[in-house]
Design a protein around this motif. Sequence first.
Motif, mmCIF file in Angstrom:
data_model
loop_
_atom_site.group_PDB
_atom_site.id
_atom_site.type_symbol
_atom_site.label_atom_id
_atom_site.label_comp_id
_atom_site.label_asym_id
_atom_site.label_seq_id
_atom_site.Cartn_x
_atom_site.Cartn_y
_atom_site.Cartn_z
ATOM 1 N N TYR A 184 36.481 44.333 36.201
ATOM 2 C CA TYR A 184 36.055 44.138 34.808
ATOM 3 C C TYR A 184 36.233 45.425 34.010
ATOM 4 C CZ TYR A 184 32.863 44.125 30.848
ATOM 5 O OH TYR A 184 32.321 44.277 29.597
ATOM 6 N N TYR A 185 35.779 46.535 34.573
ATOM 7 C CA TYR A 185 35.870 47.824 33.868
ATOM 8 C C TYR A 185 37.325 48.210 33.626
ATOM 9 C CZ TYR A 185 35.327 52.767 32.760
ATOM 10 O OH TYR A 185 35.387 53.985 32.143
ATOM 11 N N SER A 186 38.174 47.978 34.616
ATOM 12 C CA SER A 186 39.593 48.293 34.469
ATOM 13 C C SER A 186 40.220 47.469 33.348
ATOM 14 C CB SER A 186 40.321 48.026 35.789
ATOM 15 O OG SER A 186 41.710 48.234 35.654
ATOM 16 N N CYS A 187 39.885 46.179 33.311
ATOM 17 C CA CYS A 187 40.409 45.308 32.251
ATOM 18 C C CYS A 187 39.889 45.737 30.883
ATOM 19 C CB CYS A 187 40.024 43.856 32.515
ATOM 20 S SG CYS A 187 40.853 43.105 33.942
ATOM 21 N N LEU A 188 38.619 46.166 30.843
ATOM 22 C CA LEU A 188 38.017 46.568 29.572
ATOM 23 C C LEU A 188 38.687 47.820 29.019
ATOM 24 C CD1 LEU A 188 35.790 45.970 27.497
ATOM 25 C CD2 LEU A 188 34.273 47.452 28.840
ATOM 26 N N THR A 189 38.942 48.799 29.878
ATOM 27 C CA THR A 189 39.565 50.041 29.413
ATOM 28 C C THR A 189 40.977 49.799 28.881
ATOM 29 O OG1 THR A 189 40.308 50.543 31.676
ATOM 30 C CG2 THR A 189 38.223 51.497 30.968
ATOM 31 N N GLU A 213 34.539 35.825 29.781
ATOM 32 C CA GLU A 213 34.932 35.484 31.146
ATOM 33 C C GLU A 213 33.932 36.063 32.149
ATOM 34 O OE1 GLU A 213 38.943 36.741 31.842
ATOM 35 O OE2 GLU A 213 39.771 35.511 30.234
ATOM 36 N N MET A 214 33.483 37.296 31.902
ATOM 37 C CA MET A 214 32.509 37.910 32.800
ATOM 38 C C MET A 214 31.178 37.169 32.731
ATOM 39 S SD MET A 214 32.007 40.089 35.086
ATOM 40 C CE MET A 214 31.519 41.703 35.656
ATOM 41 N N SER A 215 30.762 36.787 31.542
ATOM 42 C CA SER A 215 29.503 36.049 31.387
ATOM 43 C C SER A 215 29.563 34.711 32.115
ATOM 44 C CB SER A 215 29.210 35.818 29.900
ATOM 45 O OG SER A 215 28.962 37.041 29.237
ATOM 46 N N SER A 256 40.631 31.881 33.200
ATOM 47 C CA SER A 256 39.975 33.179 33.313
ATOM 48 C C SER A 256 40.876 34.135 34.087
ATOM 49 C CB SER A 256 38.624 33.036 34.026
ATOM 50 O OG SER A 256 38.083 34.307 34.320
ATOM 51 N N ASN A 257 41.511 35.061 33.373
ATOM 52 C CA ASN A 257 42.366 36.034 34.039
ATOM 53 C C ASN A 257 41.538 36.962 34.925
ATOM 54 O OD1 ASN A 257 45.076 37.340 34.342
ATOM 55 N ND2 ASN A 257 44.007 39.074 33.446
ATOM 56 N N LEU A 258 40.290 37.218 34.520
ATOM 57 C CA LEU A 258 39.410 38.069 35.322
ATOM 58 C C LEU A 258 39.158 37.448 36.683
ATOM 59 C CD1 LEU A 258 37.567 40.545 35.570
ATOM 60 C CD2 LEU A 258 35.746 39.206 34.471
ATOM 61 N N LEU A 259 38.871 36.146 36.714
ATOM 62 C CA LEU A 259 38.656 35.466 37.989
ATOM 63 C C LEU A 259 39.927 35.495 38.835
ATOM 64 C CD1 LEU A 259 36.806 33.761 39.799
ATOM 65 C CD2 LEU A 259 37.663 31.732 38.614
ATOM 66 N N LYS A 260 41.068 35.320 38.207
ATOM 67 C CA LYS A 260 42.345 35.348 38.926
ATOM 68 C C LYS A 260 42.555 36.685 39.609
ATOM 69 C CE LYS A 260 47.316 34.629 38.208
ATOM 70 N NZ LYS A 260 48.361 34.286 37.199
ATOM 71 N N MET A 303 26.066 42.647 35.884
ATOM 72 C CA MET A 303 27.199 42.877 36.774
ATOM 73 C C MET A 303 28.284 43.619 36.006
ATOM 74 S SD MET A 303 29.581 40.172 38.859
ATOM 75 C CE MET A 303 28.263 39.205 39.560
ATOM 76 N N MET A 304 27.906 44.685 35.346
ATOM 77 C CA MET A 304 28.861 45.428 34.527
ATOM 78 C C MET A 304 28.549 46.912 34.612
ATOM 79 S SD MET A 304 29.006 43.003 31.154
ATOM 80 C CE MET A 304 29.182 41.226 31.273
#
Length: 226
Positions: A107-112, A132-134, A85-89, A225-226
């Motif tokens: 999360y928002y930064s990664c999504l954009t 990953e967020m879920s 999970s890159n998000l967790l990292k 959480m989003m």
Amino acid sequence: MNRLVIVGNGFDMSFGYRTKVYDFLLSLFKLEILNLNSKSEYESQFFRLKSTYRLDHNAIARLKLIGDLELLINNFIPEKIDYKSNLLKLIVKFGKDTNWFDIESTYYSCLTKRISSNNVIDNIGARKLNAEMSAIVNALAIYLKDEENRISPILSETHASFFQKLGTADMSESFFTNDKDSIVFINFNYTSVLKTTLEKFARFKNYKIIHVHGCLNDNSEPIVMM
């Protein structure tokens, strides 16, 4: 007269609940590493781990501080730690200063970044990020449920004083007894600690709780959480 009360994480923490981000992250890492303890390789939705020696279960279980999280990462599994999970990292990199907003903003930064300059969406990358967020949200729900089961909220003198101040002298007794919602609580916490506490405080008969981010054990208001 109505009154609006905003409730944040400090409320849950005042009862002894371990609801800071690093509490959750440390618990997650401990669980993952202890799962590794019975085998030389372990893979989950968060990590791929390898180790060439058995770990001290009791020593890991005693770790409680944010510095202990760094200890786990840097010393207990020096051979290999591979984030699936890159998000967790990215979240873990915030260290001791991590707060709940950091998770949402990361999360928002990664999504954009999944949207190119000409507005082409990387659907595969977006789905992976959402998965990953879920996974993080699901792990958090399990952790918070365990925290709720660990202790029950007990009103201290400080808590009693806080609730008493909601009914100050310039407010009539009807503030607590009229039919409409007299007090509205804007609750930013995921737990049911506020609801449980208010149920124990008999004087409050008319109130409404608005769960900004959803609530545990309530399918009608799932964690957001989003």
